[in-house]
Design a protein around this motif. Sequence first.
Motif, PDB file in Angstrom:
ATOM      1  N   GLY A 179       0.825  -1.201   0.000  1.00 52.36           N
ATOM      2  CA  GLY A 179       0.000   0.000   0.000  1.00 52.36           C
ATOM      3  C   GLY A 179       0.863   1.257   0.000  1.00 52.36           C
ATOM      4  N   ASN A 180       0.475   2.266  -0.804  1.00 59.62           N
ATOM      5  CA  ASN A 180       1.341   3.444  -0.941  1.00 59.62           C
ATOM      6  C   ASN A 180       1.124   4.500   0.133  1.00 59.62           C
ATOM      7  OD1 ASN A 180      -0.980   4.875  -1.702  1.00 59.62           O
ATOM      8  ND2 ASN A 180      -0.557   4.682  -3.898  1.00 59.62           N
ATOM      9  N   GLY A 181       0.110   4.329   0.989  1.00 56.61           N
ATOM     10  CA  GLY A 181      -0.091   5.255   2.100  1.00 56.61           C
ATOM     11  C   GLY A 181      -0.895   6.491   1.787  1.00 56.61           C
ATOM     12  N   GLY A 226       0.554   8.999   4.125  1.00 55.30           N
ATOM     13  CA  GLY A 226       1.852   8.350   4.280  1.00 55.30           C
ATOM     14  C   GLY A 226       2.092   7.703   5.623  1.00 55.30           C
ATOM     15  N   ASP A 227       1.123   7.781   6.551  1.00 57.55           N
ATOM     16  CA  ASP A 227       1.327   7.245   7.890  1.00 57.55           C
ATOM     17  C   ASP A 227       1.251   5.728   7.914  1.00 57.55           C
ATOM     18  OD1 ASP A 227       1.671   7.526  10.735  1.00 57.55           O
ATOM     19  OD2 ASP A 227      -0.436   6.959  10.935  1.00 57.55           O
ATOM     20  N   LYS A 228       0.319   5.149   7.139  1.00 59.10           N
ATOM     21  CA  LYS A 228       0.143   3.691   7.105  1.00 59.10           C
ATOM     22  C   LYS A 228       0.481   3.202   5.698  1.00 59.10           C
ATOM     23  CE  LYS A 228      -1.753   3.598  11.288  1.00 59.10           C
ATOM     24  NZ  LYS A 228      -1.643   5.036  11.604  1.00 59.10           N
ATOM     25  N   ARG A 229       1.655   2.627   5.553  1.00 57.42           N
ATOM     26  CA  ARG A 229       2.105   2.139   4.253  1.00 57.42           C
ATOM     27  C   ARG A 229       2.436   0.656   4.334  1.00 57.42           C
ATOM     28  NH1 ARG A 229       6.912   5.585   1.993  1.00 57.42           N
ATOM     29  NH2 ARG A 229       7.789   5.087   4.039  1.00 57.42           N
ATOM     30  N   GLY A 230       2.542   0.021   3.151  1.00 59.09           N
ATOM     31  CA  GLY A 230       2.912  -1.377   3.114  1.00 59.09           C
ATOM     32  C   GLY A 230       4.386  -1.604   3.393  1.00 59.09           C
ATOM     33  N   VAL A 231       4.753  -2.872   3.496  1.00 60.61           N
ATOM     34  CA  VAL A 231       6.153  -3.235   3.760  1.00 60.61           C
ATOM     35  C   VAL A 231       7.060  -2.788   2.615  1.00 60.61           C
ATOM     36  CG1 VAL A 231       7.700  -5.191   4.103  1.00 60.61           C
ATOM     37  CG2 VAL A 231       5.435  -5.198   5.164  1.00 60.61           C
ATOM     38  N   ALA A 232       6.561  -2.893   1.385  1.00 61.03           N
ATOM     39  CA  ALA A 232       7.334  -2.497   0.194  1.00 61.03           C
ATOM     40  C   ALA A 232       6.495  -1.486  -0.597  1.00 61.03           C
ATOM     41  CB  ALA A 232       7.670  -3.716  -0.653  1.00 61.03           C
ATOM     42  N   PRO A 233       6.417  -0.236  -0.143  1.00 57.98           N
ATOM     43  CA  PRO A 233       5.430   0.706  -0.676  1.00 57.98           C
ATOM     44  C   PRO A 233       5.655   1.144  -2.114  1.00 57.98           C
ATOM     45  CG  PRO A 233       6.904   1.798   0.885  1.00 57.98           C
ATOM     46  CD  PRO A 233       7.192   0.335   0.967  1.00 57.98           C
TER      47      PRO A 233
END
Length: 256
Positions: free
Chosen positions: A86-88, A93-100
Motif C-alpha cells: 500500500g502506498n499510504g 503516508g502514515d500507514k504504508r505497506g512493507v514495500a510501498p
Amino acid sequence: GSVISGSGVTVIVLDSGIDASHPDLDYDPFNTPNSPSRPGPDDKVIYNAKLDQGSGSSTPAIAWIPLQNTDTTSGHGTHVAGTVAGNGDASAGDKRGVAPQANLIGLSMGEAAFTIDEYSALEYAYQLSEPGSASQAVWNIRVVTNSWGPGFPFDSLDPNDLTVQAIEKLTYDNNVIVVFATGNGGGDGSDDQSNISAKVPVAIGVAAAMRDGVGMADFSSRGDATMRDTWPDIAAPGVDIWSAAARATMIGGGTG
C-alpha cells in the motif's frame, strides 16, 4: 543501511482479490498480460483478475476476468495487498505497506472465507512470470504471496501434489519467491499445525509475531517441536496490523 522499498518489483497477491479503487492501491486498467507496459509512478495494481468460478483449471486463459475490484465478499486479499505494498495515500503516508514502491497483481480465486481453485491461480502466476514472456520482461514478478491453506484433511505433505509442483516450478524455473502464511491453527509444539503449503521446502513459511516483537501470536500455527521441517521459516508482525479495507465485505465492513 538503505531502505528496501520494493521499487521495480511486482508481487502477485493470490487471494480473494483486491479492491483497487482504494486510494492506496491505484489501478491501471490498460495494463494487460497480452500488451504489458512498464508501470508508471502512480500505478500500484497493474493487473487485477478474477477466476471465472464456473470454470476451473480445465478452461482456457480467457477464464481470468480483469476488474478494478475483484474482492467483493471477503476483504482478505485487499488487506494483504495493503500490507504488502500500500502506498499510504489514504493516511497521508502514515500507514504504508512493507514495500510501498512495489507493484501488485491481484489473482482472485476465493469468496468469503474459502478458496476455490488455488492450482489454476498458481499456474497462471507461473505463466505470467515465465522467463522470456512479455509480462515478465516488463513487470518483473519476483514474489507470489499466499495467506491461505487447504486445511484439514489435507494436512500431510505430498510431493506429487499439483500445488506443491507449482510452488516448486515457480521457484526453480522462474526464480520467483513463493511465500505462505503458516496458518491460524495455534498449537503448543506437541503436534504439527503448520499449513501444508508453507512446509514445501522451497516456500517461505511465515508465522505471526506480536506487533512489538515480544513473542509469537497465540493463533499463529506451530509446527511439531521435534520435527524441524514443520517449523515456520520466519516470523513477521501479524497482530493489530493497519491495512486497506475493501468496500462492503466481511472484513472491510467490520470495525477495528
